[in-house]
Design a protein around this motif. Structure first.
Motif, PDB file in Angstrom:
ATOM      1  N   PHE A 120       0.675  -1.314  -0.021  1.00  0.00           N
ATOM      2  CA  PHE A 120       0.021  -0.247  -0.011  1.00  0.00           C
ATOM      3  C   PHE A 120       0.849   1.334  -0.009  1.00  0.00           C
ATOM      4  O   PHE A 120       0.268   2.389  -0.161  1.00  0.00           O
ATOM      5  N   LEU A 121       2.157   1.153   0.144  1.00  0.00           N
ATOM      6  CA  LEU A 121       2.776   2.321   0.262  1.00  0.00           C
ATOM      7  C   LEU A 121       3.119   3.441  -0.903  1.00  0.00           C
ATOM      8  O   LEU A 121       3.014   4.353  -0.838  1.00  0.00           O
ATOM      9  N   PRO A 122       3.057   2.718  -2.020  1.00  0.00           N
ATOM     10  CA  PRO A 122       3.137   3.584  -3.343  1.00  0.00           C
ATOM     11  C   PRO A 122       1.685   4.577  -3.498  1.00  0.00           C
ATOM     12  O   PRO A 122       1.821   5.547  -3.691  1.00  0.00           O
ATOM     13  N   ASP A 123       0.885   3.707  -3.057  1.00  0.00           N
ATOM     14  CA  ASP A 123      -0.604   4.680  -3.250  1.00  0.00           C
ATOM     15  C   ASP A 123      -0.558   5.596  -1.962  1.00  0.00           C
ATOM     16  O   ASP A 123      -1.168   6.754  -2.086  1.00  0.00           O
ATOM     17  N   TYR A 124      -0.160   5.178  -0.697  1.00  0.00           N
ATOM     18  CA  TYR A 124      -0.170   6.199   0.460  1.00  0.00           C
ATOM     19  C   TYR A 124       0.661   7.502  -0.041  1.00  0.00           C
ATOM     20  O   TYR A 124       0.562   8.451   0.226  1.00  0.00           O
ATOM     21  N   PHE A 125       1.938   7.152  -0.600  1.00  0.00           N
ATOM     22  CA  PHE A 125       3.013   8.188  -0.814  1.00  0.00           C
ATOM     23  C   PHE A 125       2.228   9.081  -2.203  1.00  0.00           C
ATOM     24  O   PHE A 125       2.665  10.140  -2.042  1.00  0.00           O
ATOM     25  N   ALA A 126       1.396   8.363  -2.677  1.00  0.00           N
ATOM     26  CA  ALA A 126       0.658   9.166  -3.747  1.00  0.00           C
ATOM     27  C   ALA A 126      -0.379   9.965  -3.624  1.00  0.00           C
ATOM     28  O   ALA A 126      -1.026  10.783  -4.105  1.00  0.00           O
ATOM     29  N   GLY A 127      -0.789   9.676  -2.313  1.00  0.00           N
ATOM     30  CA  GLY A 127      -1.838  10.576  -1.577  1.00  0.00           C
ATOM     31  C   GLY A 127      -3.167  10.113  -1.500  1.00  0.00           C
ATOM     32  O   GLY A 127      -4.405  10.783  -1.354  1.00  0.00           O
ATOM     33  N   ALA A 128      -3.139   8.869  -1.863  1.00  0.00           N
ATOM     34  CA  ALA A 128      -4.581   8.004  -1.920  1.00  0.00           C
ATOM     35  C   ALA A 128      -5.074   7.924  -0.525  1.00  0.00           C
ATOM     36  O   ALA A 128      -4.061   7.838   0.265  1.00  0.00           O
ATOM     37  N   PRO A 129      -6.382   8.224  -0.468  1.00  0.00           N
ATOM     38  CA  PRO A 129      -6.660   7.761   1.135  1.00  0.00           C
ATOM     39  C   PRO A 129      -6.742   6.119   1.378  1.00  0.00           C
ATOM     40  O   PRO A 129      -7.003   5.388   0.572  1.00  0.00           O
ATOM     41  N   MET A 130      -6.392   6.415   2.563  1.00  0.00           N
ATOM     42  CA  MET A 130      -5.906   4.800   3.320  1.00  0.00           C
ATOM     43  C   MET A 130      -7.122   4.310   4.197  1.00  0.00           C
ATOM     44  O   MET A 130      -7.373   5.294   5.164  1.00  0.00           O
ATOM     45  N   THR A 131      -7.861   3.185   3.807  1.00  0.00           N
ATOM     46  CA  THR A 131      -8.768   2.667   4.865  1.00  0.00           C
ATOM     47  C   THR A 131      -8.347   1.208   5.012  1.00  0.00           C
ATOM     48  O   THR A 131      -8.183   0.559   4.223  1.00  0.00           O
ATOM     49  N   THR A 132      -8.178   0.741   6.195  1.00  0.00           N
ATOM     50  CA  THR A 132      -7.805  -0.701   6.666  1.00  0.00           C
ATOM     51  C   THR A 132      -9.002  -1.178   7.365  1.00  0.00           C
ATOM     52  O   THR A 132      -9.309  -0.479   8.420  1.00  0.00           O
ATOM     53  N   GLU A 133      -9.453  -2.366   7.454  1.00  0.00           N
ATOM     54  CA  GLU A 133     -10.331  -3.051   8.242  1.00  0.00           C
ATOM     55  C   GLU A 133      -9.667  -3.786   9.290  1.00  0.00           C
ATOM     56  O   GLU A 133     -10.045  -4.144  10.448  1.00  0.00           O
ATOM     57  N   THR A 134      -8.560  -4.283   8.934  1.00  0.00           N
ATOM     58  CA  THR A 134      -7.737  -5.335   9.860  1.00  0.00           C
ATOM     59  C   THR A 134      -6.351  -4.529   9.895  1.00  0.00           C
ATOM     60  O   THR A 134      -6.006  -3.855   9.014  1.00  0.00           O
ATOM     61  N   PRO A 135      -5.565  -4.647  11.260  1.00  0.00           N
ATOM     62  CA  PRO A 135      -4.359  -4.241  11.271  1.00  0.00           C
ATOM     63  C   PRO A 135      -3.340  -4.766  10.220  1.00  0.00           C
ATOM     64  O   PRO A 135      -3.432  -5.930   9.885  1.00  0.00           O
ATOM     65  N   SER A 136      -2.261  -4.043  10.001  1.00  0.00           N
ATOM     66  CA  SER A 136      -1.544  -4.487   8.894  1.00  0.00           C
ATOM     67  C   SER A 136      -0.428  -5.216   9.650  1.00  0.00           C
ATOM     68  O   SER A 136      -0.420  -5.138  10.896  1.00  0.00           O
TER      69      SER A 136
END
Length: 194
Positions: free
Chosen positions: A113-129
């Motif tokens: 998920f890091l590329p999306d995170y650093f691109a500014g995409a909203p992050m939602t997770t249902e379970t802990p990483s």
């Protein structure tokens, strides 16, 4: 650094803890030499001074994208946790002191998920990483390092003869016990698979 971590982990798995401790000690020093234990400086003037110093000392400047910086953080914390674990297991000194380290904890996201995170995409997770457990482990080893210093430090040798030191130790132990309880209470709850 990653090779040091892997080799030290392997030595742990085959019950060669003293050798693993020696190897991770080398990793601590090498990581500190590379500056993995400190935050990158953001001020341009200071950064320019550091670049000049690096050129003078013939050290290679490392260009780092956001993902490379995150990888550097993960590597440092991998070295840190192995150093602490082995120091605790063997009753030996810690190589990476908390007062000398100010690097941020890793981001609580899996690598995918890091590329999306650093691109500014909203992050939602249902379970802990997977990183959630690693970050909790880092916090535990931070507390464990303070326990080692407060309870088992060389300056505690005369604790039995000095009532004032015993009282100070009890205060420290009580505070550390509360911190450990808080750490345990804040652990993420993983749901079991159906």
């Amino acid at each position: 650094m990653q090779c040091f971590i892997l080799m030290s982990s392997f030595l742990c798995s085959v019950n060669c803890l003293p050798q693993a401790w020696l190897l991770i000690g080398q990793a601590v020093r090498a990581a500190q030499d590379l500056g993995l234990h400190v935050r990158p400086l953001l001020l341009p003037v200071i950064s320019e001074v550091l670049r000049a110093l690096q050129r003078a000392s013939r050290r290679v400047a490392i260009s780092a994208s956001a993902i490379e910086k995150e990888t550097r953080r993960k590597i440092w914390w991998g070295v840190y946790t192995l150093d602490r674990m082995l120091a605790l297991a063997l009753g030996r000194p810690i190589g990476a002191e908390d007062v000398d380290c100010d690097v941020e904890l890793p981001i609580d996201l899996d690598d995918d998920f890091l590329p999306d995170y650093f691109a500014g995409a909203p992050m939602t997770t249902e379970t802990p990483s997977l990183m959630t457990g690693f970050i909790s482990l880092i916090s535990l080893y931070n507390i464990a390092g303070r326990v080692m210093r407060a309870v088992y430090g060389v300056d505690m040798a005369d604790i039995t003869t000095d009532p004032e030191k015993r009282a100070q130790l009890q205060v420290s132990v009580d505070a550390l016990d509360k911190e450990l309880t808080k750490w345990l209470d804040n652990l993420p709850r993983f749901s079991s698979p159906p």
